[in-house]
Design a protein around this motif. Structure first.
Motif, PDB file in Angstrom:
ATOM      1  N   GLY A 154       2.396   1.857  -3.408  1.00 14.34           N
ATOM      2  CA  GLY A 154       1.327   2.273  -4.320  1.00 14.34           C
ATOM      3  C   GLY A 154       1.071   3.766  -4.165  1.00 14.34           C
ATOM      4  N   PHE A 155       1.080   4.233  -2.912  1.00 14.10           N
ATOM      5  CA  PHE A 155       0.894   5.661  -2.597  1.00 14.10           C
ATOM      6  C   PHE A 155       2.050   6.490  -3.164  1.00 14.10           C
ATOM      7  N   ARG A 208       0.832  -1.207   0.000  1.00 15.72           N
ATOM      8  CA  ARG A 208       0.000   0.000   0.000  1.00 15.72           C
ATOM      9  C   ARG A 208       0.867   1.258   0.000  1.00 15.72           C
ATOM     10  N   LYS A 249       3.947   5.704  -5.699  1.00 12.00           N
ATOM     11  CA  LYS A 249       3.857   5.685  -7.162  1.00 12.00           C
ATOM     12  C   LYS A 249       2.851   6.713  -7.663  1.00 12.00           C
ATOM     13  N   GLU A 250       1.738   6.848  -6.964  1.00 14.31           N
ATOM     14  CA  GLU A 250       0.724   7.844  -7.348  1.00 14.31           C
ATOM     15  C   GLU A 250       1.326   9.248  -7.369  1.00 14.31           C
ATOM     16  N   HIS A 251       2.110   9.569  -6.323  1.00 18.64           N
ATOM     17  CA  HIS A 251       2.715  10.904  -6.226  1.00 18.64           C
ATOM     18  C   HIS A 251       3.788  11.113  -7.288  1.00 18.64           C
ATOM     19  N   GLU A 305      10.182   3.659 -13.227  1.00 19.26           N
ATOM     20  CA  GLU A 305      10.659   4.907 -12.619  1.00 19.26           C
ATOM     21  C   GLU A 305      12.188   4.944 -12.593  1.00 19.26           C
ATOM     22  N   ASN A 319       3.806   9.689 -10.243  1.00 21.59           N
ATOM     23  CA  ASN A 319       3.073   9.859 -11.501  1.00 21.59           C
ATOM     24  C   ASN A 319       2.493  11.263 -11.640  1.00 21.59           C
ATOM     25  N   SER A 320       2.273  11.932 -10.490  1.00 23.40           N
ATOM     26  CA  SER A 320       1.752  13.307 -10.552  1.00 23.40           C
ATOM     27  C   SER A 320       2.890  14.342 -10.577  1.00 23.40           C
ATOM     28  N   ARG A 380       5.853  14.322  -8.560  1.00 20.95           N
ATOM     29  CA  ARG A 380       6.657  14.511  -7.357  1.00 20.95           C
ATOM     30  C   ARG A 380       7.847  13.537  -7.346  1.00 20.95           C
ATOM     31  N   ASP A 385      13.576  10.045 -10.140  1.00 20.36           N
ATOM     32  CA  ASP A 385      12.287  10.026  -9.434  1.00 20.36           C
ATOM     33  C   ASP A 385      12.447   9.644  -7.965  1.00 20.36           C
ATOM     34  N   TYR A 402       8.396  -2.823  -7.509  1.00 19.45           N
ATOM     35  CA  TYR A 402       7.430  -1.718  -7.463  1.00 19.45           C
ATOM     36  C   TYR A 402       7.637  -0.646  -8.539  1.00 19.45           C
TER      37      TYR A 402
END
Length: 681
Positions: A460-461, A457, A463-465, A505, A467-468, A470, A532, A501
């Protein structure tokens, strides 16, 4: 016999024994008497065998009934000597290991005093490895409250106590108390003779307490006084540059894109008063991560330049020097200030040109690394020296930089939170300014303690950042995998993260074993957004500023001190984005859980530092500054705060009054070399 006499003058200490004492750093009588016991055994009470408790250390008066034949255990190379003993109500056994000579010393039918650990073995009461003495020949030093010392394998408690006792008797008439009776009575402190005697052989518990308080007081008092004398010597021996032109400072502050905090304004005013005083400034600026120390340094450098003097700012790494240079260049736009960067990576031709311009006074402000303190660099008129992240520099390096000028003002900046009590002891030779307020609008970093089963989890969090847009730091304690330490390593962790994961990146690693060029290149690429995720050891804990990085993940968080975790966390939260710090740890230890709770509940570095001091002890934090003065032998910064305050008050009394000059002379004589080494001017 005098304090500075060799311990070889004591009967029984020959060349071989002397070598063992040297291992304990004991060379003269003073060393011996100030080698304090690690614990005590209370031999004032006589217990009965029947009432003794398992595992207790106790004293007994017994009669030896029988001495058994030695028992040999070949596999363990063990010789067991055993005697049957009795008191008025019970029988028991005294047992010794690898001491076959004891059976020749014991006499059946005679009474002995035994002291040792009780072991209840089924129905038999056993006294394990007891000290023993014929009752009619019990010497003074083996009665009462008995000191136990930390010794080498070739020194024994009994003989060591005899040496201490001899030293006490021989030096009794030559011990002179440096602290006048007037001060001892005012602050309820015992005489030093009483203290030394009763720390080794206390008459009773109350005498031990009184003696210990005096000796703890001496440690803190002498340390604080020595540092104040350093400060006094620095002020008296030298005149500082007077800066009296401040007209453009207000204009500069008005044009800043942010408003200074009240704490920042207070510190700037303290610096201005130093500049006006005619004495060289020696000031520590201590502020939490993100409290705005750089702008204070900028204003100080501006004032030096306005007054016609050069300023130098030294950072511990090239990336930090570049960071400061870039920041100052933007802030000084519109002002007639010539700024340069000087680092080890520059070409020889570049360095040659810059060094020439520095010596000619064409450059107003120099920002750089250790390259600034090289012998071939001469300043035209250096008026202000600033070192960033002071604990990365030794006293000698600071001295080298300050010696580039004629008693320049010195300002030291650190983001390492130091508890106020500790700061006044460690930095008694400096004036201290504390920025205890963060700029408005700075968002707290969300900090969470999680276990490894939430790793999916978590990433995953992350990776979201990413992708945006950060970036993230991932910290672990080791460079390479270790068989001895259960902890993640940078090299292995990068492979693991890339495979599981972050296949698409860009991940890089950084650690202390890389050369400086590679480290600076990686950090610059991360800062430029070309990387990244940066997997790192604690090398990134100091000063790195990447506003786009908003996530910090720390593996094996239990392996770091609270203050260090706080410094690492401070690498994020430097931009406009909501930032997070995740502490990964499966350690269920109670203290670990308490530490994780503290850091997740507060972003205040000073609160964290106080808790770190309590939980981990002063040793690690004391390592921040090697001041060269003696380490504490008996004092404890955590538990002895009342005595520290008392020592501080006596310091103030002594400095205010001129009638206690003898104390200053005593301290100057005792710490002459250390004081000379630390004096910067």
């Amino acid at each position: 016999m005098k304090f500075n006499d060799s311990i070889k003058n004591i009967k029984g200490i020959g060349p071989q024994k002397f070598k063992e004492f040297l291992k304990l750093n004991i060379e003269n009588i003073e060393d011996l008497l100030y080698y304090f016991p690690r614990s005590y055994e209370d031999r004032t009470r006589i217990n009965s065998l029947a009432e003794s408790k398992d595992q207790d250390n106790s004293g007994f008066v017994v009669k030896v009934k029988k001495i058994y034949k030695d028992r040999f255990i070949k596999g363990k190379k063990l010789i067991i000597t055993k005697a049957l003993i009795e008191d008025e109500n019970s029988i028991g056994e005294a047992i010794w290991f690898n001491k076959p000579f004891i059976k020749k010393s014991l006499i059946v039918g005679r009474n002995y005093y035994l002291y040792g650990k009780v072991k209840r073995n089924h129905n038999m009461i056993q006294i394990i490895s007891p000290d023993y003495k014929l009752l009619d020949n019990l010497s003074f030093i083996e009665q009462g409250i008995i000191p136990i010392y930390k010794l080498t394998s070739k020194l024994y408690q009994k003989e060591f106590r005899k040496f201490i006792n001899t030293a006490l008797k021989e030096t009794n008439s030559s011990i002179v108390d440096y602290l006048p009776l007037e001060l001892r009575e005012k602050y309820n402190l015992c005489d030093i003779k009483f203290a030394i005697k009763n720390i080794h052989f206390p008459k009773d518990y109350n005498s031990y307490k009184i003696a210990k308080e005096r000796l703890i007081f001496d440690e803190f008092f002498l340390l604080q006084m020595a540092l104040k004398l350093i400060k006094k010597n620095n002020i008296e021996k030298s005149k500082g540059y007077i800066f009296n032109k401040f007209s453009e400072v207000g204009e500069f502050i008005e044009k800043l894109p942010f408003k200074l905090t009240k704490a920042q304004s207070n510190v700037i005013n303290e610096i201005i008063e130093d500049f006006k005083s005619g004495k060289p400034m020696n000031r520590l600026i201590q502020g939490d991560v993100g409290s705005g120390k750089t702008i204070i340094a900028t204003i100080a450098l501006l004032i030096a330049s306005l007054n016609g003097y050069q300023g130098a700012m030294m950072a511990p790494t090239e990336i930090l020097a570049n960071q400061h240079y870039s920041s100052l260049s933007k802030l000084f736009q519109g002002f007639n200030i010539n700024l340069c960067l000087l680092t080890g990576n520059m070409s020889q031709q570049q360095k040659k040109e810059i060094i020439k311009e520095i010596s000619q006074g064409k450059i107003n402000i120099v920002v750089g690394t250790h390259a600034i303190i090289q012998k071939n660099i001469q300043f035209y008129n250096l008026g202000l020296v600033i070192t960033d992240e002071q604990h990365r520099f030794g006293v000698n390096q600071r001295a080298l930089l300050s010696n580039k000028g004629d008693n320049p003002h010195i300002m030291i900046m650190t983001a390492t939170p130091i508890p106020r009590t500790l700061a006044h002891i460690l930095y008694g030779d400096l004036d201290i300014s504390i920025i205890d307020e963060l700029p408005p609008g700075r968002k707290p970093i969300g900090t969470y303690h999680i276990s490894s089963n939430l790793e999916n989890r978590l990433f995953g969090f992350v990776k979201e950042h990413i992708n945006s847009g950060r970036q993230a730091y991932i910290i672990c304690p080791l460079v390479e995998e270790s068989n001895n330490i259960k902890a993640e390593s940078v090299i292995e962790l990068k492979k693991y993260l890339k495979n599981k994961y972050f296949t698409n990146e860009k991940i890089a690693i950084i650690h202390g074993r890389l050369n400086n060029n590679d480290k600076d290149l990686i950090m610059q690429q991360f800062k430029d957004g070309l990387i990244d995720i940066l997997v790192s050891t604690t090398i990134i804990e100091v000063g790195i500023n990447v506003p786009n990085a908003n996530i910090m993940v720390i593996y094996n968080a239990e392996r770091f001190g609270l203050a260090q975790l706080h410094q690492l966390r401070g690498r994020v939260g430097r931009g406009p984005f909501k930032s997070y710090c995740f502490l990964l740890s499966d350690n269920k230890n109670k203290i670990t859980q308490e530490r994780m709770k503290i850091i997740t509940n507060t972003n205040n570095g000073f609160i964290i530092a106080e808790n770190d001091l309590t939980l981990r002890g002063p040793g690690e934090i004391l390592g921040i500054r090697q001041h060269g003065l003696p380490e504490l032998k008996i004092g404890n910064i955590i538990s002895d705060t009342e005595i520290i305050q008392k020592a501080k008050k006596v310091c103030e009394d002594v400095i205010k009054s001129k009638k206690f000059n003898s104390i200053e002379k005593h301290i100057e004589k005792k710490f002459l070399q250390e004081i000379n080494n630390i004096c910067l001017n």
